[in-house]
Design a protein around this motif. Sequence first.
Motif, short mmCIF file in Angstrom:
data_model
loop_
_atom_site.label_atom_id
_atom_site.label_comp_id
_atom_site.label_asym_id
_atom_site.label_seq_id
_atom_site.Cartn_x
_atom_site.Cartn_y
_atom_site.Cartn_z
N GLY A 1 39.16 16.15 34.78
CA GLY A 1 40.01 15.91 33.63
C GLY A 1 39.93 14.48 33.12
O GLY A 1 40.76 14.05 32.32
N TRP A 2 38.93 13.75 33.59
CA TRP A 2 38.76 12.37 33.19
C TRP A 2 37.97 12.27 31.90
O TRP A 2 37.34 13.24 31.44
CB TRP A 2 38.02 11.58 34.28
N THR A 3 37.96 11.03 31.36
CA THR A 3 37.10 10.75 30.21
C THR A 3 35.67 10.59 30.72
O THR A 3 35.42 10.48 31.92
CB THR A 3 37.53 9.45 29.52
N ALA A 4 34.74 10.53 29.75
CA ALA A 4 33.33 10.36 30.12
C ALA A 4 33.13 9.05 30.86
O ALA A 4 32.38 8.99 31.85
CB ALA A 4 32.46 10.42 28.87
N GLN A 5 33.80 7.98 30.40
CA GLN A 5 33.64 6.69 31.06
C GLN A 5 34.21 6.72 32.48
O GLN A 5 33.61 6.19 33.41
CB GLN A 5 34.30 5.59 30.24
N GLN A 6 35.39 7.33 32.62
CA GLN A 6 36.00 7.41 33.95
C GLN A 6 35.12 8.20 34.92
O GLN A 6 34.90 7.78 36.07
CB GLN A 6 37.38 8.06 33.85
N ALA A 7 34.58 9.30 34.46
CA ALA A 7 33.72 10.12 35.32
C ALA A 7 32.44 9.36 35.67
O ALA A 7 31.98 9.40 36.81
CB ALA A 7 33.39 11.43 34.61
#
Length: 199
Positions: free
Chosen positions: A137-143
């Motif tokens: 459920g993270w953003t692309a940057q977080q992932a």
Amino acid sequence: KRDRLRVRMMRSYARIDSGHVAELFETDGDISSLFNPAMQWVDVTTVEPAPGVGWSYDGQDFTAKALPPTVTLTELKAGFCVAIDAAADAAYIAIGGPSPGRLAEYRQANDDAIAFKAANYSGDVPPTIGCWMQATGWTAQQACDDVLATAAAWNTALVFIRSARLLGKSSVNAAPTAAAAKDAADTATANIHGVLTGL
């Protein structure tokens, strides 16, 4: 005189169980009346050399119990080194997955994350990062950053495991005694396990 006669009448018997001498017994009585008739007793009074517990019996002859082979210090060290390698292999599996396919998957995700970050997290999200986005459920940057952080920790662990494995085996081989070799092997194994607890 009566005691001397009694000693001369004593006989030695070996109880046979599964083709081996299970115990030895001396008596001047009738052995068949002293124990369960199902037990197999063989008179060994005149057998030379006298058989001992653990000797094999083929129905006619007794054979001495084979002595365990003597393990040399070199052989002992080789065994310790094998154990260190096994501990390292188990640690690699624990941090990297049980198969070459899983390792390839991790490497691909790391390569994609490096490229995606280099592009300032813009453009199409690599599938290896996109599926982690959906799973967390993270953003692309977080992932992407999480994949990079995990890979960095994984690579650091690999370096420590390799170091503990090679230095540990070196210490084992340099040990002057069996006890020192065992201590070196135990230390190496503990260091390898310590990498896992630190993750």
